[in-house]
Scaffold this motif. Structure first.
Motif, PDB file in Angstrom:
ATOM      1  N   ARG A 239       1.051  -1.180  -0.373  1.00 30.99           N
ATOM      2  CA  ARG A 239      -0.062  -0.131   0.107  1.00 30.99           C
ATOM      3  C   ARG A 239       0.497   1.663   0.120  1.00 30.99           C
ATOM      4  NH1 ARG A 239      -4.198  -2.989   4.636  1.00 30.99           N
ATOM      5  NH2 ARG A 239      -4.881  -4.297   3.156  1.00 30.99           N
ATOM      6  N   MET A 240       1.938   1.162   0.082  1.00 33.93           N
ATOM      7  CA  MET A 240       3.229   1.860   0.444  1.00 33.93           C
ATOM      8  C   MET A 240       2.850   3.003  -0.824  1.00 33.93           C
ATOM      9  SD  MET A 240       5.629   1.027   3.361  1.00 33.93           S
ATOM     10  CE  MET A 240       7.087   1.985   2.897  1.00 33.93           C
ATOM     11  N   HIS A 241       3.209   1.809  -1.724  1.00 37.46           N
ATOM     12  CA  HIS A 241       3.184   2.060  -3.448  1.00 37.46           C
ATOM     13  C   HIS A 241       2.284   2.226  -3.854  1.00 37.46           C
ATOM     14  CE1 HIS A 241       7.740   0.294  -2.472  1.00 37.46           C
ATOM     15  NE2 HIS A 241       6.860  -0.777  -2.669  1.00 37.46           N
ATOM     16  N   THR A 242       0.996   1.659  -3.910  1.00 32.56           N
ATOM     17  CA  THR A 242       0.085   2.292  -4.551  1.00 32.56           C
ATOM     18  C   THR A 242      -0.614   2.956  -3.988  1.00 32.56           C
ATOM     19  OG1 THR A 242      -1.057   0.031  -3.517  1.00 32.56           O
ATOM     20  CG2 THR A 242      -0.103  -0.387  -5.133  1.00 32.56           C
ATOM     21  N   GLY A 243      -0.510   3.422  -2.963  1.00 36.25           N
ATOM     22  CA  GLY A 243      -1.264   4.520  -1.924  1.00 36.25           C
ATOM     23  C   GLY A 243      -2.672   4.238  -1.717  1.00 36.25           C
ATOM     24  N   GLU A 244      -2.907   2.800  -2.094  1.00 38.33           N
ATOM     25  CA  GLU A 244      -4.261   2.454  -1.428  1.00 38.33           C
ATOM     26  C   GLU A 244      -4.248   2.322  -0.109  1.00 38.33           C
ATOM     27  OE1 GLU A 244      -6.908  -1.695  -1.920  1.00 38.33           O
ATOM     28  OE2 GLU A 244      -4.943  -1.596  -1.646  1.00 38.33           O
ATOM     29  N   CYS A 255     -10.111   8.082   5.076  1.00 42.36           N
ATOM     30  CA  CYS A 255      -9.299   7.059   4.843  1.00 42.36           C
ATOM     31  C   CYS A 255      -7.810   6.766   5.628  1.00 42.36           C
ATOM     32  CB  CYS A 255      -9.440   6.872   3.623  1.00 42.36           C
ATOM     33  SG  CYS A 255     -11.115   6.997   2.987  1.00 42.36           S
ATOM     34  N   PHE A 256      -7.840   5.089   5.891  1.00 40.75           N
ATOM     35  CA  PHE A 256      -5.709   5.043   6.106  1.00 40.75           C
ATOM     36  C   PHE A 256      -5.344   3.761   5.239  1.00 40.75           C
ATOM     37  CE2 PHE A 256      -8.271   7.324   9.147  1.00 40.75           C
ATOM     38  CZ  PHE A 256      -7.759   8.133   9.704  1.00 40.75           C
ATOM     39  N   SER A 257      -4.816   3.033   5.828  1.00 40.60           N
ATOM     40  CA  SER A 257      -3.543   1.937   4.875  1.00 40.60           C
ATOM     41  C   SER A 257      -4.224   0.692   5.594  1.00 40.60           C
ATOM     42  CB  SER A 257      -2.194   2.398   4.639  1.00 40.60           C
ATOM     43  OG  SER A 257      -2.519   3.309   3.616  1.00 40.60           O
ATOM     44  N   TYR A 258      -4.080   1.412   7.454  1.00 41.52           N
ATOM     45  CA  TYR A 258      -4.247   0.049   7.632  1.00 41.52           C
ATOM     46  C   TYR A 258      -5.319   0.430   9.124  1.00 41.52           C
ATOM     47  CZ  TYR A 258       0.858   0.327   6.226  1.00 41.52           C
ATOM     48  OH  TYR A 258       1.857   0.787   5.607  1.00 41.52           O
ATOM     49  N   ARG A 259      -5.788  -1.249   9.641  1.00 42.67           N
ATOM     50  CA  ARG A 259      -7.195  -0.887  10.118  1.00 42.67           C
ATOM     51  C   ARG A 259      -7.223  -0.340  11.494  1.00 42.67           C
ATOM     52  NH1 ARG A 259     -11.385  -4.544   9.815  1.00 42.67           N
ATOM     53  NH2 ARG A 259     -10.626  -5.397   7.994  1.00 42.67           N
TER      54      ARG A 259
END
Length: 302
Positions: A239-244, A255-259
């Motif tokens: 997600r660091m690379h995709t920005g998801e 929004c956040f990358s981690y729960r």
């Protein structure tokens, strides 16, 4: 008879369909999405995912299903029915059951020598070596070596969660997941690391932990080459690379990358500060902030 694995069938059509598990042939493409299937009936069932058609409805809870077989299996939850029994089968079941007590394992794998109590378990095990996965999900096409695994998998699509925890009411789509969850309440940790003695309530958690001792990091990031001990850590890292940012706050939609980051963020809205300093009683949103704060007391004592 199949010339590859010698499995036998009652009619030629079933043999032809089975042989595609060895050849990989999937001659029936979906005109909507292009996904291919080895069996025509699986294509018809798949096409219902595009139309949204779920023609088979449970008369008790009104849950709908794409396949009639899924409805029949589901209805047994309400009736408690176990329809497959006869006096001969019961006798066979007793013989198999007695092997639990005797420890007898008369069926051995010709490839690796592993032994089993009953022939069906041997047949399922041998598919690891042959690569055969005869049970296919009509929703997504994923294949399985065991029919039970397919039944459990289908609940992802139906949303069915028939296994409930008697302690907290949380529901699960697989019995194994319920058993693992219940160990949270019983504090049972049956899987122990031989290196450091640390215990775990699930075997996969022990396997991942043991990589700390072995140094094994089998999951490689194709972007930067960084390696990880588990697939879940690799997924989070990507997600660091995709920005998801797949996790959003229901209050402000941030929004956040981690729960775990969502859980921390939500405390801003709720005002919850669950981490308390035993020295001065001050409370904090996260454990890391409490640890930083406690260092101020440690410095004052010097």
């Amino acid at each position: 008879m199949c010339s590859t694995c010698e499995k036998c069938f009652t009619n030629r059509q079933h043999l032809l369909e089975h042989q595609r598990t060895h050849t990989g042939e999937k001659p029936f493409p979906c005109p909507e999405c292009g996904k291919c299937f080895a069996v025509k009936s699986n294509l018809f069932a798949h096409q219902k995912t595009h139309t949204g058609e779920r023609p088979f409805q449970c008369p008790v809870c009104e849950q709908s299903f794409i396949l009639k077989t899924d409805l029949i299996i589901h209805e047994q939850i309400h009736t408690g029915e176990k329809p497959y029994s006869c006096s001969i089968c019961k006798k066979t079941d007793l013989v198999r059951h007695m092997r639990i007590h005797s420890g007898e394992k008369p069926f051995s794998c010709s490839v690796c020598g592993k032994r089993f109590r009953n022939k069906q378990h041997l047949v399922e095990h041998e598919r690891i070596h042959t690569g055969e996965k005869p049970y296919s999900c009509s929703e997504c096409g994923k294949c399985f070596t065991r029919k039970r695994s397919l039944v459990d998998h289908r609940r992802i699509h139906t949303g069915e969660r028939p296994y409930a925890c008697t302690e907290c009411g949380k529901r699960f789509n697989q019995k194994q997941a319920l058993v693992a969850h219940q160990r949270i309440h019983t504090k049972e940790r049956p899987y122990q690391c031989t290196e450091c003695g640390k215990g775990f309530n699930q075997k996969p958690s022990l396997i991942i932990h043991q990589r700390i001792h072995t140094g094994e990091k089998p999951y490689l990031c194709p972007e930067c080459g960084k390696c990880f001990t588990s697939n879940s850590k690799l997924v989070r890292h990507k997600r660091m690379h995709t920005g998801e940012r797949p996790y959003s706050c229901p209050e402000c939609e941030k929004c956040f990358s981690y729960r775990s980051h969502v859980v921390l963020h939500q405390r801003i809205h709720t005002g919850e500060k669950p981490f308390q300093c035993l020295e001065c009683g001050k409370c904090f949103l996260s454990k890391s902030k409490l640890v930083r704060h406690q260092k101020t007391h440690a410095r004052k004592k010097r």
